[in-house]
Write a protein that holds these residues in place. Structure first.
Motif, PDB file in Angstrom:
ATOM      1  N   ARG A 160      34.308  -1.565  52.665  1.00  0.00           N
ATOM      2  CA  ARG A 160      35.434  -2.198  53.480  1.00  0.00           C
ATOM      3  C   ARG A 160      36.164  -1.390  53.986  1.00  0.00           C
ATOM      4  NH1 ARG A 160      38.700  -3.588  56.565  1.00  0.00           N
ATOM      5  NH2 ARG A 160      39.550  -5.250  56.739  1.00  0.00           N
ATOM      6  N   TYR A 161      36.551   0.296  53.231  1.00  0.00           N
ATOM      7  CA  TYR A 161      37.655   1.520  53.312  1.00  0.00           C
ATOM      8  C   TYR A 161      36.606   2.159  53.288  1.00  0.00           C
ATOM      9  CZ  TYR A 161      40.558  -2.800  52.675  1.00  0.00           C
ATOM     10  OH  TYR A 161      41.635  -4.122  52.704  1.00  0.00           O
ATOM     11  N   PRO A 162      35.678   3.013  54.492  1.00  0.00           N
ATOM     12  CA  PRO A 162      34.703   3.894  54.333  1.00  0.00           C
ATOM     13  C   PRO A 162      35.569   5.147  54.762  1.00  0.00           C
ATOM     14  CG  PRO A 162      34.959   2.849  56.165  1.00  0.00           C
ATOM     15  CD  PRO A 162      36.130   1.735  55.911  1.00  0.00           C
ATOM     16  N   ASN A 163      36.871   4.872  55.185  1.00  0.00           N
ATOM     17  CA  ASN A 163      37.480   6.502  54.892  1.00  0.00           C
ATOM     18  C   ASN A 163      38.306   7.139  53.164  1.00  0.00           C
ATOM     19  OD1 ASN A 163      36.870   6.547  57.488  1.00  0.00           O
ATOM     20  ND2 ASN A 163      38.347   5.642  57.679  1.00  0.00           N
ATOM     21  N   VAL A 164      38.441   5.689  52.677  1.00  0.00           N
ATOM     22  CA  VAL A 164      38.639   5.836  51.245  1.00  0.00           C
ATOM     23  C   VAL A 164      37.871   6.728  50.573  1.00  0.00           C
ATOM     24  CG1 VAL A 164      39.950   5.455  49.291  1.00  0.00           C
ATOM     25  CG2 VAL A 164      40.283   3.837  51.693  1.00  0.00           C
ATOM     26  N   LYS A 165      38.016   8.028  49.400  1.00  0.00           N
ATOM     27  CA  LYS A 165      37.882   8.723  48.702  1.00  0.00           C
ATOM     28  C   LYS A 165      37.868   7.988  47.523  1.00  0.00           C
ATOM     29  CE  LYS A 165      36.892  12.698  51.965  1.00  0.00           C
ATOM     30  NZ  LYS A 165      35.095  12.048  52.057  1.00  0.00           N
ATOM     31  N   TRP A 166      36.409   7.811  46.676  1.00  0.00           N
ATOM     32  CA  TRP A 166      36.962   6.818  45.069  1.00  0.00           C
ATOM     33  C   TRP A 166      36.217   8.008  44.239  1.00  0.00           C
ATOM     34  CZ3 TRP A 166      39.630   2.561  45.136  1.00  0.00           C
ATOM     35  CH2 TRP A 166      39.428   1.718  46.193  1.00  0.00           C
ATOM     36  N   VAL A 167      37.404   8.347  43.543  1.00  0.00           N
ATOM     37  CA  VAL A 167      36.908   9.425  42.262  1.00  0.00           C
ATOM     38  C   VAL A 167      37.684   8.165  40.523  1.00  0.00           C
ATOM     39  CG1 VAL A 167      37.692  11.894  40.938  1.00  0.00           C
ATOM     40  CG2 VAL A 167      37.794  11.358  43.844  1.00  0.00           C
ATOM     41  N   LEU A 168      35.975   8.168  40.633  1.00  0.00           N
ATOM     42  CA  LEU A 168      35.942   7.329  39.239  1.00  0.00           C
ATOM     43  C   LEU A 168      36.195   8.570  38.346  1.00  0.00           C
ATOM     44  CD1 LEU A 168      33.356   5.108  39.946  1.00  0.00           C
ATOM     45  CD2 LEU A 168      35.293   5.410  40.643  1.00  0.00           C
ATOM     46  N   ALA A 169      37.340   7.953  37.262  1.00  0.00           N
ATOM     47  CA  ALA A 169      37.863   8.901  36.533  1.00  0.00           C
ATOM     48  C   ALA A 169      36.898   9.190  35.488  1.00  0.00           C
ATOM     49  CB  ALA A 169      39.584   8.840  36.286  1.00  0.00           C
ATOM     50  N   HIS A 170      37.155  10.144  34.623  1.00  0.00           N
ATOM     51  CA  HIS A 170      36.310  10.034  32.864  1.00  0.00           C
ATOM     52  C   HIS A 170      35.102   9.831  32.775  1.00  0.00           C
ATOM     53  CE1 HIS A 170      40.669  10.524  32.009  1.00  0.00           C
ATOM     54  NE2 HIS A 170      40.540   9.345  32.192  1.00  0.00           N
ATOM     55  N   CYS A 171      34.045  10.047  34.036  1.00  0.00           N
ATOM     56  CA  CYS A 171      32.937   9.745  34.563  1.00  0.00           C
ATOM     57  C   CYS A 171      32.582   9.098  34.232  1.00  0.00           C
ATOM     58  CB  CYS A 171      31.722  10.526  33.496  1.00  0.00           C
ATOM     59  SG  CYS A 171      32.163  12.093  32.837  1.00  0.00           S
ATOM     60  N   ALA A 172      33.695   7.957  35.737  1.00  0.00           N
ATOM     61  CA  ALA A 172      33.903   6.451  35.414  1.00  0.00           C
ATOM     62  C   ALA A 172      34.164   6.038  34.192  1.00  0.00           C
ATOM     63  CB  ALA A 172      32.342   5.960  35.955  1.00  0.00           C
ATOM     64  N   ARG A 173      35.048   6.436  33.728  1.00  0.00           N
ATOM     65  CA  ARG A 173      35.139   6.278  31.942  1.00  0.00           C
ATOM     66  C   ARG A 173      34.521   5.105  31.567  1.00  0.00           C
ATOM     67  NH1 ARG A 173      38.347   0.386  30.552  1.00  0.00           N
ATOM     68  NH2 ARG A 173      36.460   0.347  29.266  1.00  0.00           N
ATOM     69  N   ALA A 174      33.275   6.519  31.127  1.00  0.00           N
ATOM     70  CA  ALA A 174      32.247   6.163  30.362  1.00  0.00           C
ATOM     71  C   ALA A 174      32.079   7.557  29.032  1.00  0.00           C
ATOM     72  CB  ALA A 174      30.991   6.392  31.447  1.00  0.00           C
ATOM     73  N   PHE A 175      33.526   6.920  28.809  1.00  0.00           N
ATOM     74  CA  PHE A 175      33.541   8.094  27.493  1.00  0.00           C
ATOM     75  C   PHE A 175      32.592   7.157  26.446  1.00  0.00           C
ATOM     76  CE2 PHE A 175      37.851   7.268  29.076  1.00  0.00           C
ATOM     77  CZ  PHE A 175      38.068   8.840  29.338  1.00  0.00           C
ATOM     78  N   ASN A 176      31.886   6.479  26.888  1.00  0.00           N
ATOM     79  CA  ASN A 176      30.545   5.786  25.624  1.00  0.00           C
ATOM     80  C   ASN A 176      29.563   5.648  27.314  1.00  0.00           C
ATOM     81  OD1 ASN A 176      29.191   4.479  24.150  1.00  0.00           O
ATOM     82  ND2 ASN A 176      29.779   3.779  23.084  1.00  0.00           N
ATOM     83  N   ALA A 177      28.622   6.419  26.681  1.00  0.00           N
ATOM     84  CA  ALA A 177      27.162   6.313  27.592  1.00  0.00           C
ATOM     85  C   ALA A 177      26.702   5.327  28.046  1.00  0.00           C
ATOM     86  CB  ALA A 177      26.392   7.508  27.450  1.00  0.00           C
TER      87      ALA A 177
END
Length: 334
Positions: free
Chosen positions: A187-204
């Protein structure tokens, strides 16, 4: 809280990390804080209230990465009931002390779209930092509960980035988070999404079942901050486009504490280390060193090249930032 650097840290760095860390780094996840303008929080004991500007960050880097050149994405520090606008003024002032770093303004759902637009018009802020703490239910919040679409529309218009710490007890594997990411990235193609903490995958476990979905979503990126799980780093490096992965430290507080984020079942928690052990040395090292050791091991397991390492620690971030500053321009050297 006091952030220290110990002889054990230095010994660990020289033994395990000195041959892995490049000469130049760009850190995509660093928090600043000041008590200025936050006098009403005098009774709060939030450990994130650690006085840190660019000067303190650079001093921390000089210990953490001796002999390296470091710049960063300077993010606000989310504290409940804080004065966000005063904090953003502080960030604006601090980022001007390092022209090779950029800043991400702190936002809450209460902020008006007009306020975001005014900040972006100044040309100082290139990203935003929402946080689940400001949602009605911080533990189980949908993305738009702490970053409303009215704000995302402005971010999209100005082609800025979002450093996103996902909520939900299942993290990125939550069907609602996946649904929201799929919708928002399209929906918002100009936004760059940085998923912090490996997409919050502290647990794989949270990443293992959904990495094949994430890798096909547009404008998704990751910072590696504070993740001490080896398999998480392996999953990203094996299945994702390496150009979308960027180093982050979660400094100064979270990355600078001594200890490690440990995992069990579908959980994780911070563990400071034992005070004394008979069978081995018990002194812990800073969390970011634990993170970097896992990144080094993942790089070894997957036979990454020196060029790949340069991408992870600097080149990807430089390219990312150049696109924010001038979307159609070629990358500039930093």
């Amino acid at each position: 809280m006091e952030i220290t650097y110990t002889p054990t840290d230095r010994e660990f760095f020289e033994k395990y990390l000195d041959d892995f860390i490049p000469e130049k780094l760009f850190d995509m996840h660093v928090h600043l804080w000041t008590e200025s303008g936050q006098e009403h929080l005098a009774l709060s004991d939030d450990p994130l209230r650690y006085e840190a500007g660019v000067k303190e960050v650079n001093e921390w880097y000089s210990h953490l990465f001796p002999g390296r050149e470091c710049h960063c994405l300077l993010l606000g520090t989310p504290v409940k009931e804080m004065n966000v606008r005063n904090h953003n003024i502080f960030l604006e002032q601090e980022v001007q002390k390092d022209p090779l770093s950029i800043a991400g303004m702190l936002v809450t759902p209460a902020e008006s779209p007009e306020y975001l637009a005014q900040c972006f018009e100044k040309g100082v802020f290139h990203s935003v930092k929402p946080y689940r703490l400001f949602a009605p239910d911080p533990a189980d919040a949908r993305i738009t509960e702490y970053l409303p679409e009215s704000q995302i529309e402005v971010i999209d218009h100005y082609k800025r980035a979002v450093t996103l710490h996902l909520s939900m007890k299942d993290g990125v594997s939550s069907p609602l988070n996946l649904k929201d990411l799929s919708y928002l990235t399209k929906r918002y193609p100009n936004v760059k999404w940085v998923l912090a903490h490996c997409a919050r995958a502290f647990n794989a476990n949270f990443l293992a079942g959904v990495i094949d979905i994430l890798k096909d979503l547009p404008n998704i990126f990751y910072d590696t901050s504070a993740v001490n799980d080896l398999y998480t780093h392996c999953l990203l490096l094996k299945h994702e486009n390496i150009d979308r992965i960027m180093f982050g430290s979660d400094g100064i507080v979270a990355g600078g504490m001594h200890g490690k984020y440990i995992t069990y079942a579908d959980a994780w928690q911070y563990y400071p280390g034992a005070e004394k052990l008979e069978h081995c040395r018990s002194a812990s090292v800073t969390v970011v060193y634990e993170q970097l050791l896992q990144q080094k091991r993942a790089a070894d397991i997957l036979s990454l090249s020196p060029g790949d390492i340069q991408k992870l620690f600097r080149e990807n971030a430089v390219n990312f930032i150049q696109q924010l500053k001038s979307p159609s321009a070629p990358s500039a050297a930093i």
